[in-house]
Design a protein around this motif. Structure first.
Motif, PDB file in Angstrom:
ATOM      1  N   VAL A  75       0.854  -1.189   0.000  1.00 24.15           N
ATOM      2  CA  VAL A  75       0.000   0.000   0.000  1.00 24.15           C
ATOM      3  C   VAL A  75       0.889   1.238   0.000  1.00 24.15           C
ATOM      4  O   VAL A  75       2.111   1.154   0.150  1.00 24.15           O
ATOM      5  N   ASN A  76       0.256   2.379  -0.151  1.00 19.35           N
ATOM      6  CA  ASN A  76       0.950   3.664  -0.040  1.00 19.35           C
ATOM      7  C   ASN A  76       0.009   4.601   0.698  1.00 19.35           C
ATOM      8  O   ASN A  76      -0.757   5.343   0.095  1.00 19.35           O
ATOM      9  N   LEU A 105      -8.220  -3.490   3.026  1.00 17.92           N
ATOM     10  CA  LEU A 105      -6.994  -3.813   2.301  1.00 17.92           C
ATOM     11  C   LEU A 105      -7.306  -4.376   0.918  1.00 17.92           C
ATOM     12  O   LEU A 105      -6.592  -4.100  -0.048  1.00 17.92           O
ATOM     13  N   THR A 106      -8.378  -5.165   0.820  1.00 19.62           N
ATOM     14  CA  THR A 106      -8.797  -5.670  -0.488  1.00 19.62           C
ATOM     15  C   THR A 106      -9.156  -4.521  -1.407  1.00 19.62           C
ATOM     16  O   THR A 106      -8.760  -4.484  -2.578  1.00 19.62           O
ATOM     17  N   TRP A 107      -9.901  -3.554  -0.863  1.00 17.36           N
ATOM     18  CA  TRP A 107     -10.268  -2.385  -1.671  1.00 17.36           C
ATOM     19  C   TRP A 107      -9.031  -1.603  -2.097  1.00 17.36           C
ATOM     20  O   TRP A 107      -8.902  -1.192  -3.259  1.00 17.36           O
ATOM     21  N   LEU A 108      -8.098  -1.394  -1.161  1.00 16.58           N
ATOM     22  CA  LEU A 108      -6.882  -0.634  -1.472  1.00 16.58           C
ATOM     23  C   LEU A 108      -6.049  -1.348  -2.533  1.00 16.58           C
ATOM     24  O   LEU A 108      -5.503  -0.713  -3.438  1.00 16.58           O
ATOM     25  N   ALA A 109      -5.957  -2.680  -2.431  1.00 18.10           N
ATOM     26  CA  ALA A 109      -5.200  -3.440  -3.425  1.00 18.10           C
ATOM     27  C   ALA A 109      -5.860  -3.328  -4.793  1.00 18.10           C
ATOM     28  O   ALA A 109      -5.183  -3.126  -5.811  1.00 18.10           O
ATOM     29  N   ASN A 110      -7.176  -3.429  -4.843  1.00 10.09           N
ATOM     30  CA  ASN A 110      -7.891  -3.307  -6.114  1.00 10.09           C
ATOM     31  C   ASN A 110      -7.776  -1.902  -6.682  1.00 10.09           C
ATOM     32  O   ASN A 110      -7.677  -1.713  -7.901  1.00 10.09           O
ATOM     33  N   ARG A 111      -7.763  -0.909  -5.803  1.00 11.93           N
ATOM     34  CA  ARG A 111      -7.611   0.471  -6.270  1.00 11.93           C
ATOM     35  C   ARG A 111      -6.294   0.642  -7.007  1.00 11.93           C
ATOM     36  O   ARG A 111      -6.240   1.248  -8.078  1.00 11.93           O
ATOM     37  N   ASP A 112      -5.227   0.061  -6.450  1.00 11.97           N
ATOM     38  CA  ASP A 112      -3.916   0.187  -7.091  1.00 11.97           C
ATOM     39  C   ASP A 112      -3.864  -0.596  -8.403  1.00 11.97           C
ATOM     40  O   ASP A 112      -3.302  -0.133  -9.394  1.00 11.97           O
TER      41      ASP A 112
END
Length: 204
Positions: A25-26, A105-112
């Motif tokens: 993540v960032n 975290l799933t959402w953040l990973a998909n966003r990236d």
């Protein structure tokens, strides 16, 4: 004796890594050490049980830390690993909290993966007064036009290209440069803004 003392923490860290997959993540945030000193940080990977951050001051092994991470919230835990650019920490959470973190975290990973510019829950808008001033990392004060903004970030039109990760001020709001655009750049705010005050805060 020293090896015996270290063994539980090493096993706890290994167990945490086995149980929870870490996601790159960032995320920006702040953290407070046990002596109550606070510093800004950048979380670079995270799981529902721990995280690693780039930080200006590292805590000591076993030291309690309270972190406030954008999009995630408050996390309290202990330092489990120290490295030259920061440290890693584990945190305890209820099963419900862990489920929520896993979903985030799933959402953040998909966003990236999808290259989404920011949290889609925060709709973009063009301010009534789109012109403002930004303060660059070198202290340069520039008048720019806000292309659009949301509660979590903004895009500005300018011929300047501050480096990715640079901290700047957009009006009264601190943010970090996350992307270069054609004719400008995008900023992610270090704190989510209140919808009633966002327009006012975008101006000095």
């Amino acid at each position: 004796m020293a090896l015996a003392a270290r063994k539980p923490s090493l096993l706890a860290l290994a167990d945490e890594r086995r149980r929870f997959q870490r996601v790159t993540v960032n995320l920006l945030g702040r953290y407070m050490l046990s002596d109550r000193r606070e510093f800004p940080c950048q979380v670079v990977n995270m799981s529902p049980g721990g995280l690693a951050m780039i930080a200006p001051v590292a805590g000591h092994m076993g030291e309690r830390v309270v972190a406030y991470v954008d999009h995630v919230g408050r996390l309290e835990g202990t330092v489990t690993r120290v490295f030259p650019t920061g440290f890693a920490m584990t945190f305890s959470a209820t099963p419900r909290k862990r489920d929520k973190l896993a979903a985030q975290l799933t959402w953040l990973a998909n966003r990236d993966i999808l290259n989404l510019p920011e949290d889609r829950r925060h709709g973009r808008f063009v301010p009534h007064n789109p012109f403002t001033h930004i303060v660059m990392p070198n202290g340069l004060n520039l008048r720019v036009r806000i292309i659009d903004a949301s509660l979590s970030g903004a895009a500005v039109a300018t011929d300047q290209r501050p480096p990715i990760g640079a901290l700047i001020m957009v009006g009264k709001i601190q943010g970090r440069v996350v992307r270069h655009l054609e004719g400008g750049f995008a900023v992610e705010f270090t704190r989510l803004q209140h919808p009633d005050f966002i327009e006012e805060s975008l101006h000095p």
